[in-house]
Design a protein around this motif. Structure first.
Motif, mmCIF file in Angstrom:
data_model
loop_
_atom_site.group_PDB
_atom_site.id
_atom_site.type_symbol
_atom_site.label_atom_id
_atom_site.label_comp_id
_atom_site.label_asym_id
_atom_site.label_seq_id
_atom_site.Cartn_x
_atom_site.Cartn_y
_atom_site.Cartn_z
ATOM 1 N N UNK A 297 0.868 -1.173 0.000
ATOM 2 C CA UNK A 297 0.000 0.000 0.000
ATOM 3 C C UNK A 297 0.905 1.222 0.000
ATOM 4 N N UNK A 298 0.741 2.059 -1.023
ATOM 5 C CA UNK A 298 1.560 3.263 -1.132
ATOM 6 C C UNK A 298 1.167 4.257 -0.039
ATOM 7 N N UNK A 299 2.143 4.720 0.735
ATOM 8 C CA UNK A 299 1.830 5.695 1.776
ATOM 9 C C UNK A 299 1.499 7.081 1.219
ATOM 10 N N UNK A 300 1.759 7.287 -0.058
ATOM 11 C CA UNK A 300 1.518 8.601 -0.675
ATOM 12 C C UNK A 300 0.162 8.679 -1.380
ATOM 13 N N UNK A 301 -0.130 7.693 -2.243
ATOM 14 C CA UNK A 301 -1.378 7.762 -3.024
ATOM 15 C C UNK A 301 -2.403 6.712 -2.605
ATOM 16 N N UNK A 302 -2.010 5.747 -1.765
ATOM 17 C CA UNK A 302 -2.940 4.727 -1.303
ATOM 18 C C UNK A 302 -3.124 3.566 -2.252
#
Length: 113
Positions: free
Chosen positions: A8-13
């Motif tokens: 899960x990308x911490x920036x874009x989800x």
């Protein structure tokens, strides 16, 4: 039964099943952002690395130039096969849409030279 791991990308989800890709990628294949994990002082910076440029090295390997929003340090991350090609092109063409001089003055600047 194999436990599925997801990224899960911490920036874009953005969520992706990357069970065959360990260690985790150093940047998100969707938004090309990452987390600045380099030691700064007494701990990790932890800032968001956002893509600011793309360049192709002499060996035809591409790299994404990223700048940390927190400390400002620049890093390079290798372009991966599963990176979002549209986002890569968008980042690569950004300097063309925001040149370091006003386009409307180009003719005047050419005359001065």
């Amino acid at each position: 039964m194999k436990e599925e791991k997801e990224y899960r990308c911490p920036c874009c989800g953005w969520i992706s099943d990357l069970q065959d890709k360990e260690p985790w990628p150093d940047h998100c294949p969707n938004c090309l952002c990452g987390i600045h994990r380099e030691d700064v002082g007494y701990g990790e910076c932890g800032g968001t690395l956002e893509p600011v440029s793309v360049w192709i090295k002499e060996d035809d390997c591409g790299e994404i130039i990223q700048r940390c929003r927190l400390c400002g340090k620049k890093t390079a991350s290798a372009v991966a096969d599963d990176d979002n090609r549209i986002k890569l092109l968008s980042v690569a063409s950004k300097p063309l849409s925001f040149p370091p001089f006003p386009i409307e003055k180009l003719e005047e600047l050419t005359r001065i030279m």
